[in-house]
Design a protein around this motif. Structure first.
Motif, PDB file in Angstrom:
ATOM      1  N   LEU A 144       0.830  -1.208   0.000  1.00 24.66           N
ATOM      2  CA  LEU A 144       0.000   0.000   0.000  1.00 24.66           C
ATOM      3  C   LEU A 144       0.863   1.256   0.000  1.00 24.66           C
ATOM      4  CD1 LEU A 144      -2.744  -1.116   2.549  1.00 24.66           C
ATOM      5  CD2 LEU A 144      -3.088  -0.646   0.128  1.00 24.66           C
ATOM      6  N   ALA A 145       1.957   1.233   0.730  1.00 26.31           N
ATOM      7  CA  ALA A 145       2.855   2.381   0.755  1.00 26.31           C
ATOM      8  C   ALA A 145       3.460   2.628  -0.621  1.00 26.31           C
ATOM      9  CB  ALA A 145       3.946   2.165   1.800  1.00 26.31           C
ATOM     10  N   ALA A 146       3.865   1.555  -1.299  1.00 23.52           N
ATOM     11  CA  ALA A 146       4.446   1.709  -2.635  1.00 23.52           C
ATOM     12  C   ALA A 146       3.417   2.213  -3.637  1.00 23.52           C
ATOM     13  CB  ALA A 146       5.038   0.370  -3.094  1.00 23.52           C
ATOM     14  N   TRP A 147       2.212   1.665  -3.610  1.00 24.67           N
ATOM     15  CA  TRP A 147       1.170   2.120  -4.529  1.00 24.67           C
ATOM     16  C   TRP A 147       0.826   3.589  -4.288  1.00 24.67           C
ATOM     17  CZ3 TRP A 147      -2.375  -2.647  -3.270  1.00 24.67           C
ATOM     18  CH2 TRP A 147      -1.787  -3.796  -3.804  1.00 24.67           C
ATOM     19  N   SER A 148       0.683   3.970  -3.030  1.00 26.10           N
ATOM     20  CA  SER A 148       0.330   5.359  -2.714  1.00 26.10           C
ATOM     21  C   SER A 148       1.434   6.314  -3.131  1.00 26.10           C
ATOM     22  CB  SER A 148       0.044   5.494  -1.215  1.00 26.10           C
ATOM     23  OG  SER A 148      -1.015   4.647  -0.816  1.00 26.10           O
ATOM     24  N   SER A 149       2.679   5.932  -2.913  1.00 26.68           N
ATOM     25  CA  SER A 149       3.789   6.793  -3.308  1.00 26.68           C
ATOM     26  C   SER A 149       3.841   6.969  -4.819  1.00 26.68           C
ATOM     27  CB  SER A 149       5.103   6.196  -2.792  1.00 26.68           C
ATOM     28  OG  SER A 149       6.205   6.949  -3.254  1.00 26.68           O
ATOM     29  N   CYS A 150       3.646   5.883  -5.560  1.00 19.92           N
ATOM     30  CA  CYS A 150       3.661   5.975  -7.021  1.00 19.92           C
ATOM     31  C   CYS A 150       2.471   6.760  -7.558  1.00 19.92           C
ATOM     32  CB  CYS A 150       3.678   4.576  -7.629  1.00 19.92           C
ATOM     33  SG  CYS A 150       5.161   3.617  -7.245  1.00 19.92           S
ATOM     34  N   ALA A 151       1.328   6.677  -6.886  1.00 18.90           N
ATOM     35  CA  ALA A 151       0.137   7.396  -7.328  1.00 18.90           C
ATOM     36  C   ALA A 151       0.173   8.872  -6.959  1.00 18.90           C
ATOM     37  CB  ALA A 151      -1.111   6.752  -6.749  1.00 18.90           C
ATOM     38  N   GLY A 152       1.104   9.278  -6.121  1.00 17.04           N
ATOM     39  CA  GLY A 152       1.196  10.673  -5.718  1.00 17.04           C
ATOM     40  C   GLY A 152       0.382  11.024  -4.493  1.00 17.04           C
ATOM     41  N   ILE A 153       0.086  10.042  -3.654  1.00 21.47           N
ATOM     42  CA  ILE A 153      -0.648  10.282  -2.411  1.00 21.47           C
ATOM     43  C   ILE A 153       0.382  10.457  -1.293  1.00 21.47           C
ATOM     44  CG2 ILE A 153      -2.309   9.328  -0.773  1.00 21.47           C
ATOM     45  CD1 ILE A 153      -3.514   7.753  -3.093  1.00 21.47           C
ATOM     46  N   PRO A 154       0.484  11.637  -0.691  1.00 20.79           N
ATOM     47  CA  PRO A 154       1.582  11.890   0.248  1.00 20.79           C
ATOM     48  C   PRO A 154       1.382  11.324   1.647  1.00 20.79           C
ATOM     49  CG  PRO A 154       0.246  13.847   0.012  1.00 20.79           C
ATOM     50  CD  PRO A 154      -0.334  12.828  -0.934  1.00 20.79           C
ATOM     51  N   GLN A 155       0.149  10.984   2.027  1.00 16.54           N
ATOM     52  CA  GLN A 155      -0.099  10.561   3.406  1.00 16.54           C
ATOM     53  C   GLN A 155      -0.959   9.307   3.407  1.00 16.54           C
ATOM     54  OE1 GLN A 155      -1.641  13.649   5.893  1.00 16.54           O
ATOM     55  NE2 GLN A 155      -1.714  12.397   7.735  1.00 16.54           N
ATOM     56  N   LEU A 156      -0.539   8.327   4.195  1.00 15.46           N
ATOM     57  CA  LEU A 156      -1.230   7.045   4.301  1.00 15.46           C
ATOM     58  C   LEU A 156      -1.331   6.672   5.775  1.00 15.46           C
ATOM     59  CD1 LEU A 156      -2.336   4.387   2.996  1.00 15.46           C
ATOM     60  CD2 LEU A 156       0.021   3.551   3.043  1.00 15.46           C
ATOM     61  N   SER A 157      -2.526   6.302   6.193  1.00 19.94           N
ATOM     62  CA  SER A 157      -2.717   5.826   7.572  1.00 19.94           C
ATOM     63  C   SER A 157      -3.264   4.408   7.535  1.00 19.94           C
ATOM     64  CB  SER A 157      -3.668   6.747   8.347  1.00 19.94           C
ATOM     65  OG  SER A 157      -4.930   6.828   7.706  1.00 19.94           O
ATOM     66  N   ILE A 158      -2.687   3.560   8.359  1.00 19.86           N
ATOM     67  CA  ILE A 158      -3.046   2.147   8.421  1.00 19.86           C
ATOM     68  C   ILE A 158      -3.692   1.880   9.776  1.00 19.86           C
ATOM     69  CG2 ILE A 158      -2.223  -0.213   8.250  1.00 19.86           C
ATOM     70  CD1 ILE A 158      -1.849   1.330   5.694  1.00 19.86           C
ATOM     71  N   TYR A 159      -4.910   1.350   9.749  1.00 24.74           N
ATOM     72  CA  TYR A 159      -5.596   0.988  10.998  1.00 24.74           C
ATOM     73  C   TYR A 159      -5.609  -0.525  11.135  1.00 24.74           C
ATOM     74  CZ  TYR A 159      -9.206   0.231  14.494  1.00 24.74           C
ATOM     75  OH  TYR A 159      -9.888  -0.183  15.609  1.00 24.74           O
ATOM     76  N   GLU A 160      -5.064  -1.001  12.236  1.00 26.72           N
ATOM     77  CA  GLU A 160      -5.117  -2.412  12.611  1.00 26.72           C
ATOM     78  C   GLU A 160      -5.532  -2.467  14.076  1.00 26.72           C
ATOM     79  OE1 GLU A 160      -4.570  -6.103  14.054  1.00 26.72           O
ATOM     80  OE2 GLU A 160      -3.091  -4.606  14.653  1.00 26.72           O
ATOM     81  N   LYS A 161      -6.594  -3.161  14.379  1.00 27.91           N
ATOM     82  CA  LYS A 161      -7.271  -3.046  15.670  1.00 27.91           C
ATOM     83  C   LYS A 161      -6.368  -3.362  16.849  1.00 27.91           C
ATOM     84  CE  LYS A 161     -11.410  -4.571  18.124  1.00 27.91           C
ATOM     85  NZ  LYS A 161     -12.634  -5.412  18.072  1.00 27.91           N
ATOM     86  N   THR A 162      -5.574  -4.419  16.771  1.00 33.42           N
ATOM     87  CA  THR A 162      -4.796  -4.861  17.928  1.00 33.42           C
ATOM     88  C   THR A 162      -3.593  -3.972  18.216  1.00 33.42           C
ATOM     89  OG1 THR A 162      -3.440  -6.350  16.576  1.00 33.42           O
ATOM     90  CG2 THR A 162      -5.501  -7.228  17.460  1.00 33.42           C
ATOM     91  N   GLY A 163      -3.116  -3.226  17.225  1.00 39.24           N
ATOM     92  CA  GLY A 163      -1.951  -2.369  17.426  1.00 39.24           C
ATOM     93  C   GLY A 163      -0.629  -3.111  17.383  1.00 39.24           C
ATOM     94  N   VAL A 164      -0.607  -4.281  16.751  1.00 47.35           N
ATOM     95  CA  VAL A 164       0.624  -5.068  16.703  1.00 47.35           C
ATOM     96  C   VAL A 164       1.694  -4.376  15.865  1.00 47.35           C
ATOM     97  CG1 VAL A 164      -0.141  -6.429  14.713  1.00 47.35           C
ATOM     98  CG2 VAL A 164       1.517  -7.398  16.304  1.00 47.35           C
TER      99      VAL A 164
END
Length: 339
Positions: A144-164
């Motif tokens: 997801l980070a690679a796709w967002s960077s290539c698409a020109g999206i500067p900010q990405l937030s990842i939600y995972e419930k447990t916080g691992v």
């Protein structure tokens, strides 16, 4: 109205357990108070009716209902299976036609025709129950980070419930860097990567190359949602009780500023947007699973895996065609903002 003599006779009868008045006397006692046109209902008759036998047409009627019920379920099941097969084939075709081949130019070509892209993209991922679930989860974040960077999206937030993911930020940073190298090649072509979580320091280069783009990744969990709002409410209430803050000063703007400080890294060299523009849910249905509610008041939401889930078994997988469908959905959505 009951006469006094009848009342006395009735009391005497009750005191003696009904031994002095005969049946005829008791009937004459109440006869004056019964209407002349009173009739005993037919339902009080002592004669029992014989049970009716079930007619043959009732049997055929029930069988007809069972047949209609079964026929409807069969037709509905066939239609659902055909739709699932159709969407599965379409997804496979899109996976072939719109495959990125780990080439940034192809990803930029796929998003070039979109009239707008999200500045802040957020996704909800789930930690599976397999043995290598953490490694799979970290690889999905890197993709997801690679796709967002290539698409020109500067900010990405990842939600995972447990916080691992918060417990392995250095390892995750290394995996994302390796994934970016497989897309961009040399480190000089890779974007500046900043990885952080609330109440955690920023993990990344101390000095950023201003000539390169910057990708900022925020890690969220369930503790950053309801618990954060509860702690903030307690803090504001205590400040108000101690006279340090007036109740009139507690406004949505103040709450928004306080929460933004939690989700914004200290010393960031770029202005970050705390509220995501688009929320992608990689799963069979739209389930927020405890996502922080304050940050998604005006967020566009899209579920990617609902149509093919259950047929090919990969409804919850992070795939490029699902990622692109989310961007296409966001580009064509009407932003009314409550109007």
């Amino acid at each position: 109205m009951v006469f006094q003599r009848d009342q006395d006779r009735l009391r005497e009868y009750l005191r003696n357990d009904g031994q002095k008045l005969s049946v005829a006397e008791r009937e004459s006692l109440v006869k004056n108070y019964i209407p002349e046109d009173f009739e005993v209902p037919a339902s009080h008759s002592r004669e029992r009716r014989k049970p009716r036998k079930t007619p043959v047409r009732s049997f055929f009627k029930s069988q007809l209902h069972h047949f209609a019920y079964a026929f409807t379920h069969i037709i509905f099941g066939i239609v659902v299976r055909l739709l699932q097969a159709y969407h599965a084939v379409v997804d496979r075709v899109f996976a072939i036609v719109y495959h990125h081949h780990r080439t940034p130019e192809l990803i930029r070509k796929d998003v070039r025709g979109l009239k707008r892209l999200p500045t802040h993209l957020s996704t909800i991922l789930t930690l599976r129950k397999e043995e290598d679930s953490l490694a799979v989860l970290m690889d999905e974040v890197a993709e997801l980070a690679a796709w967002s960077s290539c698409a020109g999206i500067p900010q990405l937030s990842i939600y995972e419930k447990t916080g691992v993911l918060k417990s392995c930020i250095p390892a995750l940073h290394q995996i994302i860097t390796t994934k970016l190298a497989s897309y961009y090649g040399s480190p000089s072509q890779q974007p500046n990567l900043h990885l952080y979580a609330p109440h955690h320091p920023v993990h990344g280069p101390s000095t950023s190359d201003k000539s390169k783009s910057t990708l900022t990744i925020l890690l969220l969990s369930s503790t950053d949602g309801r618990e954060t709002l509860v702690d903030l409410t307690k803090t504001l209430a205590e400040m108000s009780q101690n006279g340090k803050l007036s109740p009139e000063d507690i406004t949505p703007e103040l709450v928004d500023a306080e929460i933004s400080e939690i989700t914004t890294p200290a010393g960031a060299d770029t202005v970050l947007k705390p509220e995501p523009d688009l929320l992608l849910v990689f799963g069979p249905f739209l389930k927020l699973d405890g996502y922080p509610p304050w940050q998604i008041r005006l967020t566009e939401m899209y579920c990617t895996g609902g149509r093919s889930h259950g047929l090919n078994g990969d409804g919850e997988a992070v795939e490029y065609q699902g990622y692109m469908r989310g961007l296409w959905h966001y580009a064509g959505a009407q932003m009314r903002f409550g109007r």
